[in-house]
Design an enzyme around this catalytic site. Structure first.
Site, PDB file in Angstrom:
ATOM      1  N   HIS A   1      12.196   1.872   6.286  1.00  0.00           N
ATOM      2  CA  HIS A   1      11.611   0.253   6.042  1.00  0.00           C
ATOM      3  C   HIS A   1      12.204  -0.277   6.958  1.00  0.00           C
ATOM      4  O   HIS A   1      13.909   0.136   7.269  1.00  0.00           O
ATOM      5  CB  HIS A   1      12.502   0.247   4.515  1.00  0.00           C
ATOM      6  CG  HIS A   1      12.364  -0.908   4.069  1.00  0.00           C
ATOM      7  ND1 HIS A   1      11.707  -2.544   4.812  1.00  0.00           N
ATOM      8  CD2 HIS A   1      12.071  -1.041   3.040  1.00  0.00           C
ATOM      9  CE1 HIS A   1      11.834  -2.742   3.853  1.00  0.00           C
ATOM     10  NE2 HIS A   1      11.646  -3.085   3.328  1.00  0.00           N
TER      11      HIS A   1
ATOM     12  N   ASN B   1     -10.248   0.417   1.180  1.00  0.00           N
ATOM     13  CA  ASN B   1      -8.334   0.485   0.751  1.00  0.00           C
ATOM     14  C   ASN B   1      -7.936   0.221  -0.456  1.00  0.00           C
ATOM     15  O   ASN B   1      -8.840  -1.391  -0.572  1.00  0.00           O
ATOM     16  CB  ASN B   1      -8.146  -0.535   2.184  1.00  0.00           C
ATOM     17  CG  ASN B   1      -7.007  -0.499   1.920  1.00  0.00           C
ATOM     18  OD1 ASN B   1      -6.358   0.290   1.068  1.00  0.00           O
ATOM     19  ND2 ASN B   1      -6.143  -1.397   3.179  1.00  0.00           N
TER      20      ASN B   1
ATOM     21  N   HIS C   1      -3.465   7.015   4.840  1.00  0.00           N
ATOM     22  CA  HIS C   1      -4.203   6.245   3.391  1.00  0.00           C
ATOM     23  C   HIS C   1      -4.676   5.352   4.070  1.00  0.00           C
ATOM     24  O   HIS C   1      -5.358   5.116   5.875  1.00  0.00           O
ATOM     25  CB  HIS C   1      -2.416   4.628   4.166  1.00  0.00           C
ATOM     26  CG  HIS C   1      -2.677   4.085   3.628  1.00  0.00           C
ATOM     27  ND1 HIS C   1      -3.114   3.469   2.348  1.00  0.00           N
ATOM     28  CD2 HIS C   1      -2.517   2.398   4.327  1.00  0.00           C
ATOM     29  CE1 HIS C   1      -3.861   1.973   2.740  1.00  0.00           C
ATOM     30  NE2 HIS C   1      -3.385   1.277   2.622  1.00  0.00           N
TER      31      HIS C   1
ATOM     32  N   HIS D   1     -15.442   4.988   3.296  1.00  0.00           N
ATOM     33  CA  HIS D   1     -16.472   4.732   3.461  1.00  0.00           C
ATOM     34  C   HIS D   1     -17.101   4.561   1.902  1.00  0.00           C
ATOM     35  O   HIS D   1     -17.880   3.528   1.635  1.00  0.00           O
ATOM     36  CB  HIS D   1     -17.330   5.789   4.326  1.00  0.00           C
ATOM     37  CG  HIS D   1     -19.167   5.386   4.081  1.00  0.00           C
ATOM     38  ND1 HIS D   1     -19.651   5.956   3.043  1.00  0.00           N
ATOM     39  CD2 HIS D   1     -19.190   4.744   4.621  1.00  0.00           C
ATOM     40  CE1 HIS D   1     -20.587   5.932   3.112  1.00  0.00           C
ATOM     41  NE2 HIS D   1     -20.733   4.683   4.158  1.00  0.00           N
TER      42      HIS D   1
ATOM     43  N   HIS E   1      -3.103  20.208   5.631  1.00  0.00           N
ATOM     44  CA  HIS E   1      -4.248  18.569   4.988  1.00  0.00           C
ATOM     45  C   HIS E   1      -3.182  17.869   5.544  1.00  0.00           C
ATOM     46  O   HIS E   1      -2.284  17.754   4.707  1.00  0.00           O
ATOM     47  CB  HIS E   1      -4.489  19.691   3.971  1.00  0.00           C
ATOM     48  CG  HIS E   1      -5.570  20.931   3.549  1.00  0.00           C
ATOM     49  ND1 HIS E   1      -6.075  20.740   3.648  1.00  0.00           N
ATOM     50  CD2 HIS E   1      -4.657  21.714   3.043  1.00  0.00           C
ATOM     51  CE1 HIS E   1      -6.864  22.120   3.644  1.00  0.00           C
ATOM     52  NE2 HIS E   1      -5.554  22.702   2.564  1.00  0.00           N
TER      53      HIS E   1
ATOM     54  N   CYS F   1       0.678  -1.249  -0.455  1.00  0.00           N
ATOM     55  CA  CYS F   1      -0.341  -0.298   0.146  1.00  0.00           C
ATOM     56  C   CYS F   1       0.766   1.229   0.279  1.00  0.00           C
ATOM     57  O   CYS F   1       0.447   2.673  -0.061  1.00  0.00           O
ATOM     58  CB  CYS F   1      -0.684  -0.159   1.260  1.00  0.00           C
ATOM     59  SG  CYS F   1      -1.786  -1.156   1.394  1.00  0.00           S
TER      60      CYS F   1
END
Length: 466
Positions: free
Chosen positions: A247, A377, A344, A373, A340, A168
């Site tokens: 990582h 995802n 994710h 919503h 802002h 992702c």
């Protein structure tokens, strides 16, 4: 005398020339987003409560306990009834996918979003210098980037990258590649394509840690057009200020918390471990340590340092150690440098955790909650749906800063800061429905429809026929 004066001035002139060249080269290394296009699949791919129940009933490996678990998961997921699934789900073949199913899913997205993006930007496919595609869970020679090059008949000298397995967080990894290529080549166009192939990756077993992914992931994607041509700055939407990648693959606990594997009966799925929140918190904290000094004003950093020293002094001499479970408060006012927050949509818990850590308001979290919503995802592309929501709500004004935060298998946490170049108010993928958001309630109807499962007795339970 004049010659002597000239010789004295010559080193100064050379220094000024070098400074001018450095500044000029730096300007050519900037990374701008000219436009982006999120993907909205056809309405016949929309996943409602009724259809979700049909799909779950088709899995003969599930029992009452698994049904109860899935009901609890989907009710608390924050996902609504207008998300999208691949076509294979609607033909009832999710347990027997073909290679063609995965390719078709990607081609639908490519041909829709890339075509719209290039047409709106007035850029020919032949003008693209750099192509980066990130789709984690499908590999089929020729690679997806080659399929795009073939479909749009791009140049033979185009530089292309095809990323898989990045999870992702892959959007910002792809962006980092674009940024680094832009440092070496001037006046280039880059096309970044991000999505996920769900068709070949449906889990048909009964391991709770693996069926959870079926509840969360949905179809989506985004195509982004970028440039480092400073003459196009007036057309740009965003300018990249900084990007940080973290990582934790060297940590076994983090590496194994989010991984594709086979279960005990040989069914392949995506495992989400119980230690995933802990791994996410660790990577997030380490990422914040690096990016915070890059994005916040000195005054806020000094304030935080003074407060931290005072707290440390007050705790000095205490014999009791403290351990922290769950999200950790950053203690820094991120709103002093960020306007802002583009988060994710890994799930309601992810959004809540980041909101707690950064001390964000519901207004700040609204774009991520509404995206989860409406679209679910969508893996690496989810950030761009969140960004599009902000734009559709006309929140993005010239000079504002947007912080993007993403997580991915490995375990990785990546973040970047964008500066808005001009006022933005195009609706993108939200254009026709932004007036309906936020809705009065985010409660989905799954409990109302299937709540009776909670009261069933395992010894007498039978799956209803309708």
């Amino acid at each position: 005398m004049e010659l002597f004066s000239f010789l004295l001035l010559l080193p100064v002139l050379l220094v000024l020339l070098k400074i001018w060249k450095w500044v000029n080269d730096k300007r050519d290394q900037e990374c701008y987003i000219l436009d982006y296009q999120c993907y909205k699949p056809a309405d016949d791919r929309m996943v409602g409560t009724e259809f979700s129940g049909e799909v779950i009933k088709r899995n003969k490996n599930l029992g009452l306990n698994e049904y109860k678990f899935l009901l609890k998961a989907i009710v608390s997921s924050g996902i609504g009834e207008q998300t999208y699934a691949p076509r294979i789900m609607f033909s009832g073949r999710e347990e027997t996918p073909t290679l063609a199913d995965g390719i078709l899913e990607m081609e639908e997205f490519f041909q829709d979003s890339i075509g719209k993006l290039l047409s709106r930007a007035g850029v020919s496919p032949h003008e693209i210098d750099l192509l980066i595609v990130n789709v984690s869970m499908i590999t089929a020679p020729p690679c997806l980037s080659s399929r795009i090059i073939n479909h749009y008949k791009m140049r033979q000298d185009i530089k292309c990258f095809n990323l898989t397995g990045m999870g992702c967080s892959a959007s910002l990894i792809s962006l980092d590649i674009v940024r680094n290529v832009f440092k070496s080549y001037k006046n280039k166009y880059a096309l970044l394509v991000t999505s996920e192939s769900l068709s070949p990756n449906w889990y048909a077993g009964n391991d709770r840690s693996m069926i959870l992914a079926n509840c969360l992931f949905r179809s989506g994607g985004c195509a982004i057009l970028l440039t480092n041509n400073k003459s196009l700055k007036h057309r740009a939407m965003f300018k990249l200020k900084c990007l940080v990648r973290t990582h934790h693959g060297a940590r076994d606990e983090s590496y194994n918390c989010c991984i594709q594997r086979e279960d005990e009966i040989g069914k392949v799925g995506f495992y989400l471990g119980k230690n995933l929140p802990k791994a996410a918190t660790r990577s997030f904290v380490d990422n914040l340590r690096v990016i915070t000094p890059k994005i916040l004003p000195v005054t806020e950093l000094v304030r935080f340092m003074v407060v931290s020293l005072v707290k440390k002094w007050n705790r000095h001499g205490s014999t009791k150690g403290t351990t922290t479970q769950g999200p950790i408060k950053a203690g820094v006012n991120f709103k002093s440098g960020v306007d802002h927050f583009c988060i994710h949509t890994g799930g309601k818990a992810v959004i809540d955790g980041i909101g707690f850590s950064l001390d964000l308001t519901e207004y700040d979290l609204e774009p991520a909650r509404m995206t989860l919503h409406r679209f679910g995802n969508t893996s690496a592309s989810s950030l761009w749906y969140v960004l599009a929501y902000m734009e559709a709500k006309k929140r993005l004004k010239k000079g504002d800063k947007v912080l993007m935060i993403s997580f991915g298998a490995g375990f990785k946490c990546n973040s970047c800061l964008w500066e808005i170049v001009r006022d933005l108010e195009d609706g993108n993928v939200w254009k026709d429905e932004i007036q309906n958001y936020p809705p009065k309630t985010l409660v989905n109807p799954y409990m109302e429809k299937y709540g009776w499962i909670k009261d069933e007795d395992p010894s007498t339970f039978k799956i209803p026929e309708d």
